[in-house]
Scaffold this active site. Structure first.
Site, PDB file in Angstrom:
ATOM      1  N   ARG A 238      45.086  35.217  29.667  1.00 53.80           N
ATOM      2  CA  ARG A 238      44.564  34.126  30.283  1.00 53.80           C
ATOM      3  C   ARG A 238      45.430  32.641  30.137  1.00 53.80           C
ATOM      4  NH1 ARG A 238      43.624  37.024  33.696  1.00 53.80           N
ATOM      5  NH2 ARG A 238      44.537  38.437  32.500  1.00 53.80           N
TER       6      ARG A 238
ATOM      7  N   ASP B   6      39.758  46.282  44.525  1.00 57.58           N
ATOM      8  CA  ASP B   6      40.671  45.678  43.911  1.00 57.58           C
ATOM      9  C   ASP B   6      40.161  45.999  42.569  1.00 57.58           C
ATOM     10  OD1 ASP B   6      41.741  43.583  42.758  1.00 57.58           O
ATOM     11  OD2 ASP B   6      40.474  42.715  43.333  1.00 57.58           O
ATOM     12  N   GLU B   7      40.365  45.825  40.815  1.00 62.61           N
ATOM     13  CA  GLU B   7      39.975  45.779  40.217  1.00 62.61           C
ATOM     14  C   GLU B   7      39.228  47.711  40.091  1.00 62.61           C
ATOM     15  OE1 GLU B   7      40.788  43.494  37.649  1.00 62.61           O
ATOM     16  OE2 GLU B   7      39.978  41.497  38.847  1.00 62.61           O
TER      17      GLU B   7
ATOM     18  N   GLN C 184      43.999  46.926  31.626  1.00 61.47           N
ATOM     19  CA  GLN C 184      42.336  45.218  31.786  1.00 61.47           C
ATOM     20  C   GLN C 184      41.946  46.498  32.218  1.00 61.47           C
ATOM     21  OE1 GLN C 184      43.933  41.696  33.427  1.00 61.47           O
ATOM     22  NE2 GLN C 184      45.311  42.229  34.468  1.00 61.47           N
TER      23      GLN C 184
ATOM     24  N   LYS D 208      48.086  40.084  42.079  1.00 62.10           N
ATOM     25  CA  LYS D 208      48.211  40.297  42.317  1.00 62.10           C
ATOM     26  C   LYS D 208      46.806  40.477  43.718  1.00 62.10           C
ATOM     27  CE  LYS D 208      44.056  41.203  40.612  1.00 62.10           C
ATOM     28  NZ  LYS D 208      42.663  41.393  40.022  1.00 62.10           N
ATOM     29  N   THR D 209      45.995  39.071  43.791  1.00 61.28           N
ATOM     30  CA  THR D 209      45.254  38.644  44.782  1.00 61.28           C
ATOM     31  C   THR D 209      46.088  38.472  45.809  1.00 61.28           C
ATOM     32  OG1 THR D 209      43.456  38.162  42.539  1.00 61.28           O
ATOM     33  CG2 THR D 209      43.258  37.050  45.457  1.00 61.28           C
TER      34      THR D 209
END
Length: 769
Positions: A637, A215-216, A246, A35-36
């Site tokens: 994670r 973002d997020e 998330q 994503k980043t």
DNA sequence: TCACAGTGACTTTTT
DNA sequence: GTCACTGTGA
């Protein structure tokens, strides 16, 4: 960097997301799907290939860390990205408000209150409230602001139907404005207000930013959604990235609906899914997916593990949290012997309080660790004191700051005198209403001026104390004003402040306190705070002086001027994640699951998988779904290995309680996970499909699964048990009397006690023979 | 006004 | 078990 180079590493979906243009874009990016990389590449591509001005790109995130990382990575791909606006929602809000302070009805030097300050303010404003009530009210006000509800909003009743609440909220707002402060919610709410009430500001902002990215996005709340709508004009290119699975900040107002309904709100939205996971081995993703697929409200998405097959996750049942921490320590030690670095490991838990056991154990075993997310530095008394003094210098109306330090060190100015001064300041404010935007240092409504006014009415002792205090504040202000005019070029520094790592190196090379640091140093000394805390150091052996020095050091990144001071205070208020100083880079990470978002570790242990801990026992419905998403975040994670631990008993608030396995563990299919340790019967039953009537019972591991109290045979004579207060004992008699089951226990200490087991579930623990 | 002691409440998660 | 607030006495 050449665009071909950075575009060539993208997969087809990532590529499509980067080069997408025109319509609004929703990128549903699963965990570990790059994503980043997509966002940063998109920024670079827009600037480098599409000729978009860097300044006209706004990218908003939720944490400062994420903002920094984004800036860092985008700049590496395209150096001009440095000029883009990459900020958190809150810091963007503050940025907007300071630039339009007058229109927003604020002093551009406003300071920001955290929850603690807000509580203090409210309890001073309404003395009838207990600390608890004030705390609850502040919490509800924050929620209301998340939803963009003002004190008179018709839907405020959704937060709290009590009409008193609206009144408390309204009074709080009034006092907050009087003190010239803003709370976190205001940083979103007031920009929305500003943009909707002032079309000229709105169109200026809309033409400034042609590209807006979030973002997020799953963590945005209603107010942030309103802000987004206000910033994005008809020609703005809007791109949001998120993962509904998330979304873990509902408790503080995050609205999953924002992402679920994005396409409806912005017609023509194109959706791109990133479902290739580059982080974890397939079995880890299976476990994560099995759990989260029990949620109903989700867009649905299936992660594909690009890394293929690997080690199956392991579920370990342990007796109590001591066993849990020593199990983790041993597991980590074993891998260390095989050459695995400490830093490969992360120990995850639901609540911060759980870190303590691991810290003790790791300290004991000499395992290096770091606890992430403890914001202790800025919560220390001496730091808060110094910051309050700074805040008062910046904003003379800051009542909370004033009260905190006016009598520290003791100057004979107790609460009575403080109340008098605040009342005086308010009297002047009401008698001569001045345009709020025109407040400045020498303003008469300043608490320092008010102090001077009442000097005459004080006792001799208080009078001299207060005079001294006034003198200190005023000479500091003078110093700051003068420094501003003699200002050497510090732009190099404030630029460096953005990249804090480089900046601290830069600063350490120079000698003596520079920039704002010399001012803070001066303040700490002349205020008497240094001497005061030095004294405390001697008594309590604390590190207060060293901490104050650290604060001085941190200030060196800012110019010595009022603006520099305000910038410094804002930075501290909005980003408390202290630069991770001289942390040992090779150490185990102890961290709450919430804090792991965006991170990854080769080996992850998720601990405390017990009903009541994770998920917390009051969770149901939507809240339970959020806990499940939290579980999903935790699992995803892990890159190589994932361990889950669950304890049969746990000490909580000094009490030992039996624990049942987390319901999430039942949602993992037996094939997906390897089980170690003695699984409680309830777990075996549920997993093999045997119906169990024992739900909600608290049988200890290995003991009968039926509910205690109803099954008298469990508490038969001869059994050993453990009592919280009395220690180990043995049941000597077991009988019924008046329909109540009673046992007599003789303890090792020699004493004998009678109990009714039915009422002692929490403190009586049967022990294995 | 301050220091101390006893009491009670409390443990999500954070910008 | 811990922290913070409250009330008492000097």
């Amino acid at each position: 960097m050449n665009a071909d180079r950075y575009l060539s590493v993208l997969n087809p979906e990532q590529y499509a997301a980067v080069v997408h243009e025109g319509s609004p874009l929703l990128i549903l990016a699963g965990a570990g799907s790059g994503k980043t990389r997509v966002i940063t590449t998109k920024i670079a591509w827009l600037i480098g290939e599409k000729g978009v001005e860097p300044e006209s790109i706004l990218a908003v995130t939720f944490t400062n860390k994420a903002a920094r990382e984004m800036l860092d990575r985008a700049t590496r791909l395209e150096s001009r990205a440095e000029r883009s606006v990459l900020r958190t929602f809150h810091s963007f809000g503050a940025w907007l408000l300071r630039r339009n302070a007058a229109l927003a009805g604020l002093d551009s030097g406003f300071t920001i209150y955290d929850d603690d300050d807000a509580k203090t303010l409210l309890s001073k404003a309404i003395p009838a409230l207990t600390r608890q009530q004030a705390s609850a009210a502040v919490h509800k006000i924050a929620r209301a602001k998340d939803y963009c509800y003002g004190p008179n909003h018709p839907l405020l009743a959704e937060i709290d139907p009590d009409p008193d609440f609206a009144e408390v909220y309204s009074l709080y707002e009034k006092r907050l404005r009087e003190t010239g402060n803003l709370d976190f919610g205001d940083l979103i709410l007031l920009p929305v207000k500003l943009l909707t009430e002032h079309p000229e500001v709105r169109s200026r902002i809309q033409s400034r930013f042609s590209v807006v990215m979030v973002d997020e996005y799953q963590d945005s709340n209603s107010a942030q959604f309103e802000l987004l709508k206000a910033i994005a004009g008809p020609s703005t290119y809007l791109c949001v990235v998120g993962d509904d699975d998330q979304s873990i900040y509902r408790f503080r107002g995050a609205e999953v609906q924002n992402i679920l309904t994005f396409a409806d709100c912005f017609p023509g939205t194109q959706i791109i899914r990133l479902e290739r996971n580059y982080r974890s081995y397939a079995p880890i993703l299976s476990v994560a997916d099995e759990v989260v697929s029990h949620n109903e409200g989700r867009l649905g998405k299936t992660l594909v593990a690009e890394r293929g097959n690997g080690k199956k996750p392991v579920l370990v049942f342990l007796g109590n949290q001591d066993e849990e921490s020593s199990f983790c320590a041993e597991l980590i030690n074993e891998s260390r012997k095989k050459g695995c670095p400490w830093s490969d490991w992360a120990v995850l838990y639901r609540t911060n309080a759980q870190s303590l056991g691991f810290e003790t154990e790791f300290l004991h075993r000499k395992i290096p660790y770091k606890v992430v997310g403890t914001l202790k530095f800025y919560e220390r008394e001496e730091i808060k004191d110094a910051l309050a003094f700074l805040a008062l210098v910046a904003n003379g109306r800051d009542e909370v700051a004033f009260r905190r330090i006016v009598n520290k060190p003791a100057r004979g100015l107790g609460e009575v005198t403080q109340d008098k001064i605040v009342a005086e300041a308010r009297r002047i404010l009401f008698e001569s209403p001045i345009e709020t935007s025109e407040f400045s240092f020498d303003d008469k409504t300043d608490l320092v001026s008010a102090s001077r006014n009442i000097l005459g009415s004080l006792s001799k002792k208080a009078k001299s104390g207060l005079s001294e205090f006034i003198h200190v504040v005023e000479s500091l202000r003078l110093k700051l004003d003068h420094a501003g005019s003699l200002l050497v070029d510090t732009s190099e520094l404030s630029q460096a402040a953005i990249n804090s790592e480089d900046a601290s190196k830069l600063v350490k090379k120079r000698k003596g306190a520079i920039g704002l640091a010399s001012f803070v140093e001066n303040l700490v000394e002349s205020s008497g705070l240094l001497a005061y805390h030095q004294g405390q150091d001697e008594i309590a052996g604390t590190q207060r002086v060293a901490n104050l020095e650290e604060l001085v050091n941190a200030a060196s990144l800012y110019p010595m001027s009022r603006e520099g001071l305000i910038e410094f205070l804002e930075h501290i208020e909005l980003d408390r994640s202290m630069s991770e100083e001289e942390d040992n880079p090779d150490s185990v990470t102890l961290i709450t699951i919430h804090n792991t978002k965006g991170l990854e570790f080769p080996r992850v242990i998720i601990t405390g998988l017990e009903s009541g801990i994770f998920p917390r026992d009051d969770k149901k419905g939507d809240d339970l779904e959020e806990e499940r998403r939290l579980m999903y975040v935790g699992c995803t994670r892990a890159m190589d290995e994932l361990y889950l631990t669950s304890c049969g008993a746990r000490r909580l608030y000094g009490r030992t309680s039996f624990m049942e396995p987390s319901p999430f563990l039942f949602e993992i299919s037996p094939e997906s996970i390897e089980v170690l340790g003695r699984a409680p019967r309830s777990f075996q039953n549920r997993r093999t499909g045997v119906s169990s009537s024992a739900t909600g019972s608290s049988g200890s591991p290995g003991s009968s699964g039926s509910a205690p109290g109803t099954d008298t045979s469990r508490w038969r004579a001869g059994r050993k048990l453990f009592h919280d207060e009395y220690g180990y004992g043995i049941i000597t008699k077991s009988f019924n009397s008046d329909g109540e089951h009673i046992i007599v226990v003789r303890f090792e200490t020699g004493g004998e006690k009678r109990f009714m087991p039915k009422y002692q579930e929490r403190s009586l623990l049967l022990v294995e023979d």
